[in-house]
Scaffold this active site. Structure first.
Site, mmCIF file in Angstrom:
data_model
loop_
_atom_site.group_PDB
_atom_site.id
_atom_site.type_symbol
_atom_site.label_atom_id
_atom_site.label_comp_id
_atom_site.label_asym_id
_atom_site.label_seq_id
_atom_site.Cartn_x
_atom_site.Cartn_y
_atom_site.Cartn_z
ATOM 1 N N GLY A 50 0.825 -1.201 0.000
ATOM 2 C CA GLY A 50 0.000 0.000 0.000
ATOM 3 C C GLY A 50 0.861 1.253 0.000
ATOM 4 N N CYS A 51 0.249 2.378 -0.333
ATOM 5 C CA CYS A 51 1.012 3.623 -0.449
ATOM 6 C C CYS A 51 1.470 4.127 0.920
ATOM 7 C CB CYS A 51 0.211 4.679 -1.199
ATOM 8 S SG CYS A 51 -1.441 4.974 -0.537
ATOM 9 N N TYR A 52 0.545 4.287 1.857
ATOM 10 C CA TYR A 52 0.949 4.735 3.188
ATOM 11 C C TYR A 52 1.943 3.751 3.819
ATOM 12 C CZ TYR A 52 -2.751 8.364 3.507
ATOM 13 O OH TYR A 52 -3.546 9.468 3.333
#
Lengths: 337, 337, 337, 337
Positions: free
Chosen positions: A148-150
């Site tokens: 995921g990005c975060y």
């Protein structure tokens, strides 16, 4: 030439994936699939692709895509991926899945995403595609769960010191700020220009579904449960995530020693850049690139780590292609510089 | 205290209307109506109104609103207003309609809006609420058609010279740029932050439904058909319209004489400010105000007029309240400075 | 009518002060001073003020300003204020100083601002102008040190629980994000559009000069030393500060009890709005207003407090006028609603 | 490998040039020069270049740069280029000059730039580097005057019909809107975030120094004097120019025939894309690319042409590299796709 297909081509992530793949001299895009009424030139959907790609975009036909591809990217919403991935896997295709469906142990997935996992077999087989952590496993993997990005932004910022932070029993606070493309291409009032521009907000503080991904990976690294307190915020910019991470220094070594952990951990990494001690990066340092820049600073007994990524690149499509390059045994930087 | 109701309270225009009315010491808001599931505190819908207004927002009940109001603002989409306005008019209420439904002669309306007009009786009775043109009529009017945002910006910029431009048979080109709130509060992909931010586009060039309003009003003023070539553009800002207007100088007088027309025409207007000759205004000069600022410049035989307004104020809700003040015989500037 | 002068009229703070004062029916602006070459109409400097104010802007002449004013606002950079304030005080004028010069004990000032304080007499006499803390003292004060923008946002968010946090010996982390006007009107590359737009950065983490102001005030409130770990960030918006504040729950009461502290503390405050438990405010809720909105949430043993203010209003000029209203004994909300 | 030097490396144009050159497999950057106090790693100036380039940035030493380079880019302000270009030309180096110094006949230059031209010999020898017009001349040129950003956007939009417009004696109006990087990297108040964000303005209407470039080139093409009325505007975006061009249709052929002129003129151009008749491009279609997208629409007897470019790429550094590729006889698209 490796033949690749993109399933879910019309979202921000899919679009960015195509941009990145077009720069990659070792692969050719052979199919684009999305929820479209009928076969359409991709440049008719997105004129910015005119004179760049002539592959049409079609409704997904798994047999056709499989027949044309060596490797397939799934840029789909969660719960959709786990219906489609097994079909391609059965047909012996390599898969890089950009959804959240294969990143977590089944229990955590079901708890945080509030839905049953219907493909637990492949879930256990998926390799978490963070090259800075799992490069060796990625080399031989056929199925990648792209981070995921975060989590990419927070995990990379903590990898070098996770062990010592866990040992010291310290609390981690990650205050992250993301551009609006992070939420995907959606016709929502909350994502309209009139609501986002000149605005800024905190949402899902300590309740966001990316928390278990951060905690699970870091706990594995540390060999001990780690809690990450995480509050995401919505920035009025198109792209980029900046995470400011706070850890008390007590129980940790001197700042030079902390800093050395970072420079050593990342010294051969092509896409992580550690700033000189005391300096921190900003969003524009990495916008449009696959880099994660990290700065470390210790002040008034607080260790403050700032990391930045482009959420669509190192936070999604760039990292997916980095994983592909590693899987294919070609130069990891191909098409990403 | 005059009692006013706002129908259509939850759009950008309705919300701004409430802000402006709250500053007006001569009126009190007695009802707010909108498409809501159930009676709700307005500040529960929009927290920025907490401690500012305690009137609840309800589904429209025409009888109830009429009973509580001396004057009703309709901040509704076109075609909706013409169903509701006649009900209030029948009950003897003063109406200020912010939609397009009562601004045009029936033929032009039906041609440009592609729909039948179902309230032609009141259409003929409505006064076009541009105070700089129709102040005397507004004073005694019971029913006001509040001008469109683009037309306000273009008509005000041409009023002083419409006659001489028409006489000289000159072509007018109006290149307008509007902030995103001009399109209303809508969950459309085309209005999402990811599509509007760092972007700029031209749309409906010479086909926009505001064209007949500009041409009709200016032709009436000039006593002769005037064509306005008009191309609107979408700016990545919340609010404001800047129109750049081009007219060839041949057939017109010297620049000082042209300029004098402006300063004389607007010399007593509280909300129009003419810049010194050769200077032009910018969006921030009027953002958050009810002013229309106008600059005139003649260079290389071209007359260039630049006008700016806040699309939600002088282009909608501010002008509506200005009209109300005139109708009520109170100081025109009340609550607008 | 109270006569007021504004010294430092041309900065963002000065300009905003004039906007706010113009809405105040109890005062009249009698002089505007700034670094100008010659006496100039203020609207020639800033055309947005045309038809709104006709007071000229002049170089500062202390005698002249004092002769014309009952109360003087100083919107000056730090170190400049402490040269000018004593002159006005000597002449018996009431002063509201918006700089940092009179907010801190001399030792803290000299340490954090790296310069000698040359007016320690008045420093000790100045009342810290946070109405929610010092309203009674402000009522009788002649000299107000108006709080800093970041401190206003952080202190208000902590006032109700400072005592219990200090008692429990807990660490406070305040991650604040401010719009670009917070840095003042300056021709700096780092504040240019090309550097700020689509960017976001952390600066002076745990080294910012506003830290001692937060710590000093909160420590006074708590009767015990409190450390605030503070990292400010630069948002690509014009105005507004959002602070996300993290405190571990251990040692604090249940969330309902924490929440009750807030609703009770602020229940009569005209400019603080506490959200329902679990909800947090966003920047646009307060942009353009003098409100401070506060949200409290407890999740996973972490107390998360989010506060928002408009940095130019509650963070500077709005609060200055709120203080003035209190000093003058008029309704505290005059001109601020 | 061709060796290239960049003089003026630290401006927005220079920086973008380096980005583009790094993607070009046929060249290697051998020197970077700028106004720097001492030799500095470029990535120390701009951290986004870390791990991308290791050439240091030095004060300009013409001999050293010439010794290391086959071709030199000058990304300098006007009047500076004409002092430096002749030195490199004397040493037999190929030059691509991105300033305005060599784009105009001496008389026009001196009139519009208000300064003497001190290198008229080379001025006459310079080839105007618009590949769509001068590709054959560029192939054999040693010295290129790279076009201005606004002129590129306006000239490309008019090239196919300049002749027929001039013949018909029609007036051209070009209303252009540019992002803020167009003004260069400068610490000016007028370019600060607080002045540009949420703002929009028109400047130098029909007085801008790019007018003679448009008129001179188009008049050469048409074989007849052409007047272009031109008003530039400042958009609150980082990059991109959109020009809306208005020409009356009377005297021109039917829209299909006009459209055919465009598709034919640009049919083999790698970097110009003509939209289907009636559709117009927007800024994001070309942001980050070297494309110029053009849309044509005829409505109500008005021909409206919309063109978009990225001001830093097709409007400056991308076009410079396109010119370099043509000069070197390599694929024109190298490093630009």
């Amino acid at each position: 030439m490796i033949k690749v297909g993109v399933v879910g081509a019309t979202g921000y992530t899919g679009e960015e994936l195509i941009e990145v793949l077009l720069k990659n001299s070792e692969v050719t895009i052979t199919s684009l699939s999305a929820l479209v009424d009928k076969e359409t030139q991709f440049s008719d959907l997105y004129p910015r692709f005119a004179k760049k790609i002539s592959v049409p975009c079609k409704s997904l036909d798994i047999n056709e895509v499989a027949a044309k591809s060596d490797l397939v990217f799934l840029a789909l919403p969660h719960t959709v991926s786990m219906k489609i991935a097994p079909e391609f896997i059965k047909k012996g295709k390599k898969i890089i899945d950009l959804s959240a469906d294969y990143r977590l142990p089944v229990k955590l997935y079901e708890k945080w995403y509030g839905t049953c996992h219907t493909d637990t077999g492949n879930l256990n087989a998926a390799v978490y595609g963070l090259p800075e952590l799992n490069r060796e496993k990625i080399k031989t993997a056929d199925f990648i769960a792209n981070p995921g990005c975060y989590p990419t932004s927070v995990i990379l910022a903590l990898l070098p010191i996770a062990l010592m932070v866990a040992k010291a029993g310290l609390t981690v606070i990650a205050d992250s700020k993301s551009g609006a493309t992070g939420a995907g291409r959606k016709a929502l009032m909350s994502l309209s220009f009139g609501e986002v521009d000149e605005n800024f907000k905190c949402y899902k503080a300590n309740e966001h579904q990316h928390i278990p991904e951060m905690e699970h990976i870091l706990s594995c690294v540390a060999g001990k449960d780690m809690q990450v307190n995480f509050a995401p915020h919505l920035l009025p910019v198109r792209r980029g995530i900046l995470s400011t991470i706070y850890i008390q220094q007590k129980g940790l070594p001197e700042e030079n020693e902390i800093y050395k952990k970072y420079t050593e951990y990342f010294k051969d990494e092509p896409f992580v850049r550690v700033r000189p001690l005391g300096q921190v990066p900003e969003l524009q340092d990495v916008a449009g690139t696959n880099f994660c820049d990290i700065g470390i600073k210790v002040a008034r007994d607080m260790v403050i780590i700032v990391s930045v990524i482009d959420n669509l690149l190192k936070g999604a499509s760039g990292q997916a292609v980095q994983n592909m390059n590693i899987m294919l045994g070609i130069d990891e930087k191909t098409g990403l510089m």
